[in-house]
Scaffold this active site. Structure first.
Site, mmCIF file in Angstrom:
data_model
loop_
_atom_site.group_PDB
_atom_site.id
_atom_site.type_symbol
_atom_site.label_atom_id
_atom_site.label_comp_id
_atom_site.label_asym_id
_atom_site.label_seq_id
_atom_site.Cartn_x
_atom_site.Cartn_y
_atom_site.Cartn_z
ATOM 1 N N GLY A 65 78.044 14.936 -21.334
ATOM 2 C CA GLY A 65 79.026 14.445 -22.294
ATOM 3 C C GLY A 65 78.855 15.140 -23.638
ATOM 4 O O GLY A 65 78.396 16.288 -23.717
ATOM 5 N N SER A 66 79.184 14.428 -24.671
ATOM 6 C CA SER A 66 79.227 15.040 -26.006
ATOM 7 C C SER A 66 77.852 15.418 -26.536
ATOM 8 O O SER A 66 77.759 16.131 -27.540
ATOM 9 C CB SER A 66 79.889 14.088 -26.992
ATOM 10 N N THR A 67 76.784 14.938 -25.885
ATOM 11 C CA THR A 67 75.463 15.356 -26.347
ATOM 12 C C THR A 67 75.281 16.860 -26.157
ATOM 13 O O THR A 67 74.348 17.454 -26.678
ATOM 14 C CB THR A 67 74.335 14.622 -25.582
ATOM 15 N N PHE A 68 76.210 17.448 -25.422
ATOM 16 C CA PHE A 68 76.149 18.872 -25.125
ATOM 17 C C PHE A 68 76.625 19.719 -26.317
ATOM 18 O O PHE A 68 76.330 20.901 -26.410
ATOM 19 C CB PHE A 68 77.030 19.143 -23.901
#
Lengths: 369, 655
Positions: free
Chosen positions: B326-329
């Protein structure tokens, strides 16, 4: 000078009834027995000293018996036999039970095993009986002889003590055999014995049956009744031709051998001294037997002949049965190894026997044919 | 004359019979002599061997398995001594009878018997197999008094393994179990059988498995002379065993327990690393299981319960669970763009709330449907813009992205000292060709299409990583590109020599990123926790500087084959909630990745957890840690804590 003369006379008196050959052989066997006992008892010097004391007592008794003339022995036969049977009766009624069988009788402070007495008295009674009817032996005399054997034997079987009963019957049978029991009777008897086996089987106690069964195949019960035989066979076999050496028998010292100072002492001996030791022991025994048979052959009375023959054959039987048992070819019956096993009573009985042999031999010339 | 002849005759007859008797006796002695010769010469070897076996027994001395302690010396795996009732099948004639007779003395239930039979089938015949473990004193007395009745039955004092923290450490420490046939063969192959003589157990999972060699030690033995009863008489020779070494972990059990408890009933994983060393500070996979159940063979009901549980307690989510990041990427995407100088940090893109490929009407939607109007890189991290990263991924293309992302460990195993790590998927053209190789897929399926790269920009698409990998990437970022291999075990202590071996003390590599780029991304991540950031609420009241990134992973069935449970269905369709963080920003001491399965938006479920854990680790402790009720009789060694209690927990979170 005078003192010397008295000493000589005393020595002469001491020595004269003794048969040198037998004494030497007995002493050799005794020496051997002390050596083995020291090892078998895990170097328990108390036991060895104890046994030496017994030996001295037994030798004293032997000397005493050797001094008794055969005629006197003959006179003792009937009362001795009767007393023996009465003692057996006493055992049956008031005896102490040890290890599941009633063998011991309290007499004053000590207790005795009357069946031991009968080992001597049965052949003596028979020899006396046949001597009495020497000149006119008929078949019914053998029948009476059989009864003389059977009465005490039944008491002993009832105790129960199969081993001693068998030995007493054997010693009695030897007298009958030497007295000329007809072959016909013996063969018939053997057949009858064979036929009676099933009944005997029924009469036997469980532990006796078990012993018989494990004799046939000790490995069938390796942790139970067959255990003793297997372990003693391992002891003997592992001893090899020359043995593991004195005090070095692993089977013995790690307590794999049961009753290793008494009935199974031969396993200890065979393990530590090997085949060489065994052959030495057999040779010693054979010499004793040879000397006994010689005395029997030279005896001048029927009583002497029968007595000497029976005692010798009994001695052989003890040795054979014990060694056969320990080596796994005969059933486990409580028979000690003659002169070697620890235990006073059996030794005294044996030496009384030897005393009688000596008496018969020394008193030979005095009895005219 | 007649009497004389008859007497003479009788005498002759006597002599003859005497001779016969002598012959018989001679024969008897010859028989004996032959018997002796057979036993002592012909069969001598056989009996000598028997006598030898009779009297000498070789008994192994099992080494004590090494302890596992946390960084402060709190025991996580220990040994304690207890009595077991053991049976040696080959020595027992009638097993059924023995079992039923033993049942009269000792309380043996059906489970014990079932387990015994199973082990008896699996193990070698001559081994003694426990029927009942942990006998009471009363039972020991009863059995010992009757032991003669049962050949082949023994009461043995054995060391047992115990995991006082049970499920809290199950997925890290693992457990030991009975050595099975296969393992036995492997030991034989590796020539290690001698070390294991007498051993019944070996590590099966977790640290117990990876450090098996170190923990187990080497067996010693005692050569003893025994008597007929099997009782030792004297020792002939003794070779002492080499006991296993102590494992000292980087793991902080207080932190682990705290995080475990804050997780509550939720499912998910949390990995906390020390960025400066790679040491694993906390490693949580929820739910867990009690490893003590497995030590002597789990019974089938408990196994079925664990295995059929839709929550999959046996799956190590932190190590093997594959989730889209997800957005942690996004911070890593930003790093890739900066490091390749593909994007200037100040470059701004228009943000209509969606991204469309040229010439396509398909819209990749942003989580903010109206869009932000325009979007810079810094803001894209702070507010978690999707449009920015759709475009960035599209502009860069997979060939440029993949090597940059690989620098953070994405798509390759981290090399942690735990077995069975999943490698995850960092997609590439090559990867796709291999992934869809074979006749099952049409040629078109394995060809990389330009659109494939777009969702990768926001951590969706083919991307899947383990929580450990994500934590590892965060740690690399926090540590300015210097890569340490994550390791649970900090050092191995040889108790005998006192020698201490450090595990992984040196970095694996240095990515040498541009410090400016690192500083830029870090500051953007710090802004996430500041007003205007996606996790502003979480950042409120921080007493240290924390950087983070929220994430929300759309639910793609994780590879656990979970069965659908009607009650769980709705919950299982919710998104996974991610949060990654490190702190303090200026000198990071902890890097965290948290995923709460079906926890919804990243800031709502995972972020508070990360904040609490960081608070706990950096600013204070909440009293002592004690293990849950343990079966082990020994006292727990728990470190008394001197620190003051932590600040108030993070406030409730919106949404």
């Amino acid at each position: 000078m005078n003192d010397y003369y008295l000493l000589r006379r005393a020595w002469e008196r001491l020595r004269s009834p003794i048969d040198g050959w037998l004494l030497a052989l007995i002493m050799a066997l005794f020496a051997l027995s002390l050596v083995v006992l020291f090892s078998a008892s895990n170097q328990n010097l108390d036991k060895v000293i104890n046994k030496m004391t017994f030996m001295l007592v037994a030798l004293g008794i032997m000397w005493g018996v050797a001094n008794v003339r055969p005629q006197t022995l003959m006179q003792l036969a009937v009362p001795g036999y009767i007393v023996g049977v009465l003692l057996l009766l006493g055992v049956a009624l008031f005896g102490d039970v040890v290890n599941g069988s009633r063998r011991w009788l309290h007499v004053g402070v000590t207790r005795i095993q009357p069946s031991e007495v009968l080992k001597i008295m049965v052949p003596m009674m028979l020899a006396w009986y046949f001597q009495k009817h020497e000149n006119a032996l008929r078949w019914h005399h053998y029948l009476v002889g059989a009864v003389i054997i059977i009465i005490p034997s039944l008491f002993i079987l009832k105790q129960p003590d199969l081993g001693t009963a068998t030995l007493i019957m054997a010693s009695g049978f030897f007298v009958l055999f030497l007295a000329g029991l007809p072959w016909k009777v013996m063969i018939t008897g053997a057949v009858a014995f064979g036929a009676s086996l099933p009944f005997v089987w029924n009469m036997m106690h469980d532990y006796q049956r078990k012993r018989v069964l494990t004799l046939i195949d000790p490995s069938s019960d390796p942790l139970g009744a067959g255990y003793h035989i297997i372990q003693s066979m391992i002891a003997i076999g592992s001893g090899g031709p020359t043995g593991k050496g004195w005090l070095s028998g692993t089977q013995t010292h790690l307590e794999f051998i049961p009753e290793r100072t008494t009935d199974f002492i031969f396993a200890v001996y065979a393990e530590e001294f090997g085949l060489a030791g065994n052959l030495l022991l057999l040779a010693l025994y054979l010499l004793v037997i040879g000397r006994g048979l010689m005395i029997a052959a030279k005896a001048t009375t029927l009583f002497g002949r029968l007595m000497a023959g029976s005692i010798t054959l009994s001695f052989f039987t003890y040795a054979f049965v014990n060694m056969g048992m320990v080596a796994g070819i005969l059933p486990v019956v409580g028979v000690p190894l003659p002169l070697i096993s620890y235990g006073g009573t059996a030794m005294v009985t044996l030496l009384i026997g030897f005393g009688i042999l000596m008496s018969i031999h020394k008193n030979r010339p005095l009895i005219k044919r | 004359m007649a009497p004389f002849t008859s007497q003479q005759q009788a005498e002759n007859q006597f002599q003859l019979r005497l001779l016969l008797a002598f012959a018989a006796m001679l024969l008897g002695f010859v028989t004996l002599a032959a018997r002796f010769a057979w036993l002592q010469v012909y069969q001598h070897e056989h009996f000598a061997t028997l006598a030898q076996n009779n009297s000498i027994t070789l008994s192994p001395i099992i080494p004590n398995r090494g302890l596992i302690v946390d960084r402060n010396g709190v025991v996580l795996a220990q040994n304690y001594s207890a009595y077991t009732l053991e049976l040696t099948p080959y020595k027992i004639e009638n097993l059924e009878q023995t079992l039923s007779q033993l049942a009269e003395l000792v309380d043996i239930n059906a489970r014990d018997i079932k387990r015994f039979r199973k082990q008896a089938e699996e193990s070698r015949n001559f081994e003694s197999i426990p029927l009942k473990i942990k006998l009471t004193d009363d039972e020991v007395a009863k059995v010992s008094a009757n032991i003669w009745r049962f050949p082949g039955v023994e009461v043995k004092a054995r060391l047992f393994r115990d995991y006082p923290f049970k499920e809290i450490t199950a997925h890290v420490v693992g457990y030991i179990g009975r050595i099975n046939q296969k393992e036995m063969e492997r030991l034989e192959e590796n020539d290690e059988l001698a070390d294991y003589r007498g051993s019944t157990h070996m590590g099966k999972t977790g640290l117990e498995y990876t450090y098996e060699k170190v923990l187990h030690g080497t067996a010693g033995f005692e050569e003893m002379e025994t008597d007929a009863g099997g009782r030792p008489v004297r020792t002939l020779r003794r070779v002492s065993p080499v006991n296993g070494h102590t494992l000292k972990l980087a793991l902080d059990i207080e932190l682990q327990k705290f995080a475990w408890e804050r997780f509550g009933e939720r499912r998910g994983a949390l990995v906390a690393l020390d960025p400066a060393t790679g040491g694993v500070l906390a490693f949580i996979s929820k739910p867990g299981y009690d490893p003590n159940l497995f030590i002597d063979g789990i019974d089938s009901q408990s196994w079925k319960d664990l295995n059929d549980d839709w929550k999959k307690p046996l799956v190590n989510r932190a190590l093997r669970g594959l989730y889209p990041p997800g957005s942690t990427f996004k911070p890593f995407m930003a790093m890739a763009a900066l490091e390749t100088k593909f994007r200037d940090p100040n470059y701004t893109i228009p943000d209509p709330g969606y991204f469309s490929l040229p010439g396509s009407t398909h819209r990749f939607r942003d989580s903010k449907p109206s869009g932000w109007g325009s979007m810079s890189m810094f803001r894209s991290i702070q507010v978690s813009s999707d449009t920015y990263y759709y475009k960035l991924a599209w502009d860069m293309g997979i060939d440029r992205l993949e090597p940059q992302l690989a620098k953070f460990g994405f798509g390759s195993p981290t090399g942690i000292d735990l077995d069975g790590e999943a490698r995850g998927v960092l997609p590439s053209k090559e990867w796709k060709r291999k992934r869809f190789a074979g006749k099952r897929y049409p040629e078109a399926a394995r060809v990389w299409t330009p659109a494939d790269v777009v969702p990768i920009g926001i951590g969706q698409g083919y991307n899947t990583y383990t929580p450990l990998q994500v934590a590892h990437a965060v740690a690399i970022l926090a540590n300015n590109g210097v890569v340490y291999r994550p390791h649970v075990v900090k050092e191995i202590e040889n108790l005998k020599t006192g020698e201490i071996t450090k595990v992984e003390p040196n970095p694996v590599r240095d990515n040498h990123p541009d410090p400016a780029n690192i500083a830029f991304v870090k500051s953007a991540m710090e802004a996430v926790l500041k007003p205007g950031g996606t996790a502003a609420r979480i950042g409120a009241g921080l007493s240290y500087r924390m950087a983070g990134k929220t994430g929300t992973a759309q639910v793609v069935q994780i590879k656990q084959g979970a069965k659908y449970n009607a009650a769980a269905l709705a919950e299982q369709h919710r998104d996974h909630s991610w949060f990654v963080a490190f702190a303090p920003v200026e000198a990071p001491r902890i890097a965290i990745a948290v995923i709460v399965e079906n926890g919804g938006w990243g800031a709502s479920a995972a972020a508070p957890l990360a904040r609490e854990v960081a608070d706990f680790y950096l600013t204070g402790r909440k009293g002592e840690v004690s293990a849950p009720n343990s079966d082990a009789p020994s006292a727990q060694h728990v470190r008394a804590d001197k620190n003051k209690p932590a600040a108030a927990p993070a406030e409730e979170v919106v949404e």
